[in-house]
Design a protein around this motif. Structure first.
Motif, PDB file in Angstrom:
ATOM      1  N   VAL A 317       0.580 -25.712 -25.326  1.00 14.22           N
ATOM      2  CA  VAL A 317       1.518 -26.408 -26.204  1.00 14.22           C
ATOM      3  C   VAL A 317       2.419 -25.351 -26.836  1.00 14.22           C
ATOM      4  O   VAL A 317       1.934 -24.416 -27.482  1.00 14.22           O
ATOM      5  N   ALA A 318       3.734 -25.501 -26.626  1.00 17.61           N
ATOM      6  CA  ALA A 318       4.712 -24.578 -27.190  1.00 17.61           C
ATOM      7  C   ALA A 318       5.517 -25.307 -28.261  1.00 17.61           C
ATOM      8  O   ALA A 318       5.761 -26.516 -28.163  1.00 17.61           O
ATOM      9  N   LEU A 319       5.932 -24.569 -29.289  1.00 16.22           N
ATOM     10  CA  LEU A 319       6.686 -25.149 -30.394  1.00 16.22           C
ATOM     11  C   LEU A 319       8.126 -24.658 -30.379  1.00 16.22           C
ATOM     12  O   LEU A 319       8.376 -23.449 -30.312  1.00 16.22           O
ATOM     13  N   MET A 320       9.058 -25.598 -30.448  1.00 16.45           N
ATOM     14  CA  MET A 320      10.480 -25.273 -30.619  1.00 16.45           C
ATOM     15  C   MET A 320      10.963 -25.983 -31.875  1.00 16.45           C
ATOM     16  O   MET A 320      10.584 -27.122 -32.152  1.00 16.45           O
ATOM     17  N   HIS A 321      11.811 -25.300 -32.650  1.00 14.24           N
ATOM     18  CA  HIS A 321      12.317 -25.902 -33.883  1.00 14.24           C
ATOM     19  C   HIS A 321      13.443 -26.871 -33.574  1.00 14.24           C
ATOM     20  O   HIS A 321      14.243 -26.656 -32.666  1.00 14.24           O
ATOM     21  N   GLY A 322      13.517 -27.966 -34.344  1.00 11.60           N
ATOM     22  CA  GLY A 322      14.529 -28.979 -34.131  1.00 11.60           C
ATOM     23  C   GLY A 322      14.187 -29.877 -32.946  1.00 11.60           C
ATOM     24  O   GLY A 322      13.067 -29.881 -32.438  1.00 11.60           O
ATOM     25  N   VAL A 323      15.185 -30.657 -32.506  1.00 16.90           N
ATOM     26  CA  VAL A 323      15.007 -31.543 -31.352  1.00 16.90           C
ATOM     27  C   VAL A 323      15.359 -30.758 -30.095  1.00 16.90           C
ATOM     28  O   VAL A 323      16.480 -30.286 -29.930  1.00 16.90           O
ATOM     29  N   PHE A 324      14.370 -30.593 -29.228  1.00 25.13           N
ATOM     30  CA  PHE A 324      14.544 -29.792 -28.012  1.00 25.13           C
ATOM     31  C   PHE A 324      14.250 -30.700 -26.818  1.00 25.13           C
ATOM     32  O   PHE A 324      13.150 -31.212 -26.672  1.00 25.13           O
ATOM     33  N   ARG A 325      15.251 -30.917 -25.988  1.00 24.76           N
ATOM     34  CA  ARG A 325      15.124 -31.873 -24.890  1.00 24.76           C
ATOM     35  C   ARG A 325      14.724 -31.178 -23.592  1.00 24.76           C
ATOM     36  O   ARG A 325      15.407 -30.258 -23.142  1.00 24.76           O
ATOM     37  N   VAL A 326      13.633 -31.635 -23.021  1.00 27.11           N
ATOM     38  CA  VAL A 326      13.221 -31.212 -21.680  1.00 27.11           C
ATOM     39  C   VAL A 326      12.733 -32.451 -20.946  1.00 27.11           C
ATOM     40  O   VAL A 326      12.454 -33.489 -21.560  1.00 27.11           O
ATOM     41  N   ASN A 327      12.632 -32.351 -19.650  1.00 27.41           N
ATOM     42  CA  ASN A 327      12.177 -33.480 -18.841  1.00 27.41           C
ATOM     43  C   ASN A 327      10.772 -33.231 -18.309  1.00 27.41           C
ATOM     44  O   ASN A 327      10.398 -32.090 -18.000  1.00 27.41           O
ATOM     45  N   ILE A 328       9.991 -34.293 -18.214  1.00 28.89           N
ATOM     46  CA  ILE A 328       8.664 -34.190 -17.622  1.00 28.89           C
ATOM     47  C   ILE A 328       8.803 -33.705 -16.179  1.00 28.89           C
ATOM     48  O   ILE A 328       9.635 -34.201 -15.421  1.00 28.89           O
ATOM     49  N   GLY A 329       8.017 -32.699 -15.835  1.00 25.77           N
ATOM     50  CA  GLY A 329       8.089 -32.111 -14.497  1.00 25.77           C
ATOM     51  C   GLY A 329       8.917 -30.845 -14.435  1.00 25.77           C
ATOM     52  O   GLY A 329       8.842 -30.111 -13.442  1.00 25.77           O
ATOM     53  N   ASP A 330       9.696 -30.566 -15.501  1.00 25.03           N
ATOM     54  CA  ASP A 330      10.473 -29.317 -15.528  1.00 25.03           C
ATOM     55  C   ASP A 330       9.534 -28.119 -15.485  1.00 25.03           C
ATOM     56  O   ASP A 330       8.480 -28.111 -16.133  1.00 25.03           O
ATOM     57  N   LYS A 331       9.934 -27.093 -14.739  1.00 25.67           N
ATOM     58  CA  LYS A 331       9.188 -25.829 -14.717  1.00 25.67           C
ATOM     59  C   LYS A 331       9.933 -24.841 -15.585  1.00 25.67           C
ATOM     60  O   LYS A 331      11.103 -24.523 -15.332  1.00 25.67           O
ATOM     61  N   LEU A 332       9.246 -24.355 -16.625  1.00 22.89           N
ATOM     62  CA  LEU A 332       9.896 -23.513 -17.623  1.00 22.89           C
ATOM     63  C   LEU A 332       9.030 -22.306 -17.958  1.00 22.89           C
ATOM     64  O   LEU A 332       7.800 -22.381 -17.905  1.00 22.89           O
ATOM     65  N   PRO A 333       9.659 -21.187 -18.340  1.00 22.29           N
ATOM     66  CA  PRO A 333       8.870 -20.043 -18.808  1.00 22.29           C
ATOM     67  C   PRO A 333       8.404 -20.276 -20.238  1.00 22.29           C
ATOM     68  O   PRO A 333       9.141 -20.829 -21.066  1.00 22.29           O
ATOM     69  N   VAL A 334       7.168 -19.904 -20.520  1.00 17.48           N
ATOM     70  CA  VAL A 334       6.666 -19.956 -21.891  1.00 17.48           C
ATOM     71  C   VAL A 334       6.175 -18.565 -22.251  1.00 17.48           C
ATOM     72  O   VAL A 334       5.577 -17.861 -21.434  1.00 17.48           O
ATOM     73  N   TYR A 335       6.497 -18.144 -23.470  1.00 23.27           N
ATOM     74  CA  TYR A 335       6.176 -16.794 -23.928  1.00 23.27           C
ATOM     75  C   TYR A 335       5.095 -16.871 -25.009  1.00 23.27           C
ATOM     76  O   TYR A 335       5.246 -17.577 -26.014  1.00 23.27           O
ATOM     77  N   LEU A 336       3.991 -16.149 -24.803  1.00 23.62           N
ATOM     78  CA  LEU A 336       2.899 -16.062 -25.766  1.00 23.62           C
ATOM     79  C   LEU A 336       2.964 -14.684 -26.423  1.00 23.62           C
ATOM     80  O   LEU A 336       2.803 -13.663 -25.758  1.00 23.62           O
ATOM     81  N   GLU A 337       3.220 -14.678 -27.733  1.00 23.64           N
ATOM     82  CA  GLU A 337       3.434 -13.412 -28.438  1.00 23.64           C
ATOM     83  C   GLU A 337       2.155 -12.582 -28.491  1.00 23.64           C
ATOM     84  O   GLU A 337       1.142 -13.016 -29.030  1.00 23.64           O
ATOM     85  N   GLN A 338       2.239 -11.375 -27.957  1.00 24.65           N
ATOM     86  CA  GLN A 338       1.051 -10.513 -27.891  1.00 24.65           C
ATOM     87  C   GLN A 338       0.530 -10.171 -29.278  1.00 24.65           C
ATOM     88  O   GLN A 338      -0.666 -10.065 -29.502  1.00 24.65           O
ATOM     89  N   SER A 339       1.427 -10.003 -30.244  1.00 20.14           N
ATOM     90  CA  SER A 339       1.004  -9.617 -31.593  1.00 20.14           C
ATOM     91  C   SER A 339       0.247 -10.738 -32.302  1.00 20.14           C
ATOM     92  O   SER A 339      -0.349 -10.519 -33.356  1.00 20.14           O
TER      93      SER A 339
END
Length: 359
Positions: A317-339
């Motif tokens: 589960v990734a969090l974006m601020h505000g209304v962020f539109r994506v479509n089900i099935g989209d392939k997207l990069p997600v970044y997990l902060e090492q710190s």
């Protein structure tokens, strides 16, 4: 002081409370945090004397109270499913515990009106509970607990039926009020955010067992194990298995530097936990584990958008601020902060966290 010593409770063959030991001091605020059926209500029933432990001992101010009926204990209880006397007015419902205690009339009147003012019930004092909304009936039950002047106050998800604004106000006010009385205040909730708002100490529960009991912010920042970390995260903490080799952590072809605290640990498989607000679709300024996920659903609150993604066998589960539109099935990069990594060993024990690193 309320103390549990190796308390267990069986119902038939089912173990509802499993070897619980804890101490709660007078004037303290204590949160019981866990999902439904984790044992919160069972624990409160033992505290109140409604149930008797199968084994172990329960002490109040150093004296065992096992077998002492609830009628002989100075306890106030409020459940999510409120209980009021239907034939009495709101005024008399609130006054009832003080009348039983033979408090003088002037004191009863003053305390009823003070509690009614706090709970926004003043216009309804002459009504009976059947002529109130569900939220007003819950506030009546809370007011009755407030005036009882009990040494142990048990609140089992008491704000769940109230509107948002009043719920937020009472989350701030109730701990202050009960702390002033010197009562032991025990508050059960399924919501990690509510535990953080209340503060005090938190006991995290799983299947009738307390996994950790300490200052709320310490349990949140330094959960003792993966189970506790997952209990104290909503949405659930993102969990990924990684392979440590030298100074690198890798998973599915992606890699990032290992946190400083575990660089000297032996190579092998570890579990990394990252809370959703430290997982993002935007590349952060610091080091991050970049992995590709497939969008499965989104939750838009208005101020935030939670994006649920499948990454191999893991769910992120990734969090974006505000209304962020994506479509089900989209392939997207997600970044997990090492710190912001929480790192757990093969037994699920915490070995590194942002708090340890001073992040």
């Amino acid at each position: 002081m309320l103390e549990f010593k190796n308390v267990s409770k069986k119902v038939g063959n089912a173990l509802h409370i499993n070897d619980v030991s804890l101490r709660m001091e007078k004037g303290s605020l204590n949160v019981l945090l866990g999902p439904t059926l984790s044992g919160k209500t069972s624990l409160m029933r033992l505290m109140a004397g409604l149930d008797r432990p199968t084994s172990g001992d329960i002490l109040m101010d150093g004296q065992s109270v096992v077998g002492l009926p609830v009628q002989k204990r100075n306890v106030a209880m409020v459940y999510q499913q409120f209980i009021n006397y239907p034939a009495m007015t709101v005024y008399e419902n609130i006054a009832s515990p003080m009348r039983v205690a033979k408090v003088d009339v002037a004191t009863i009147d003053r305390r009823v009106r003070e509690a009614a003012e706090l709970m926004k019930l003043t216009p309804y004092l002459d009504r009976t509970p059947l002529n109130l909304s569900g939220g007003q009936q819950q506030r009546t039950a809370l007011a009755r607990a407030l005036v009882k002047d009990a040494e142990l106050v048990l609140l089992d998800e008491p704000l769940a039926n109230l509107d948002y604004k009043l719920r937020e106000e009472l989350r701030v006010e109730l701990p202050k009020i009960f702390a002033e009385t010197g009562a032991i205040f025990v508050y059960a909730t399924t919501e990690p955010q509510e535990a953080l708002l209340l503060g005090g100490q938190t006991a995290t529960l799983h299947e009738g067992r307390i996994t950790q009991f300490a200052d709320t912010i310490d349990v949140y920042n330094r959960p003792i194990d993966l189970l506790t970390a997952q209990t104290f995260s909503d949405p659930p903490m993102n969990v990924i298995e990684v392979e440590k080799k030298g100074n690198l952590l890798s998973t599915g072809g992606a890699q990032v530097g290992a946190p400083e605290q575990i660089k000297e640990n032996t190579d092998g498989t570890y579990t990394v936990g990252v809370r959703p607000h430290h997982a993002t679709l935007s590349e952060p300024s610091g080091d991050a584990l970049k992995i590709e996920g497939t969008v499965t659903t989104t939750e838009i609150t208005g101020s935030e958008t939670f994006i649920h993604m499948d990454i191999g066998s893991a769910h992120i589960v990734a969090l974006m601020h505000g209304v962020f539109r994506v479509n089900i099935g989209d392939k997207l990069p997600v970044y997990l902060e090492q710190s912001k990594f929480f790192v757990f060993d093969a037994q699920g024990k915490l070995i590194a966290s942002p708090q340890m690193a001073g992040a």
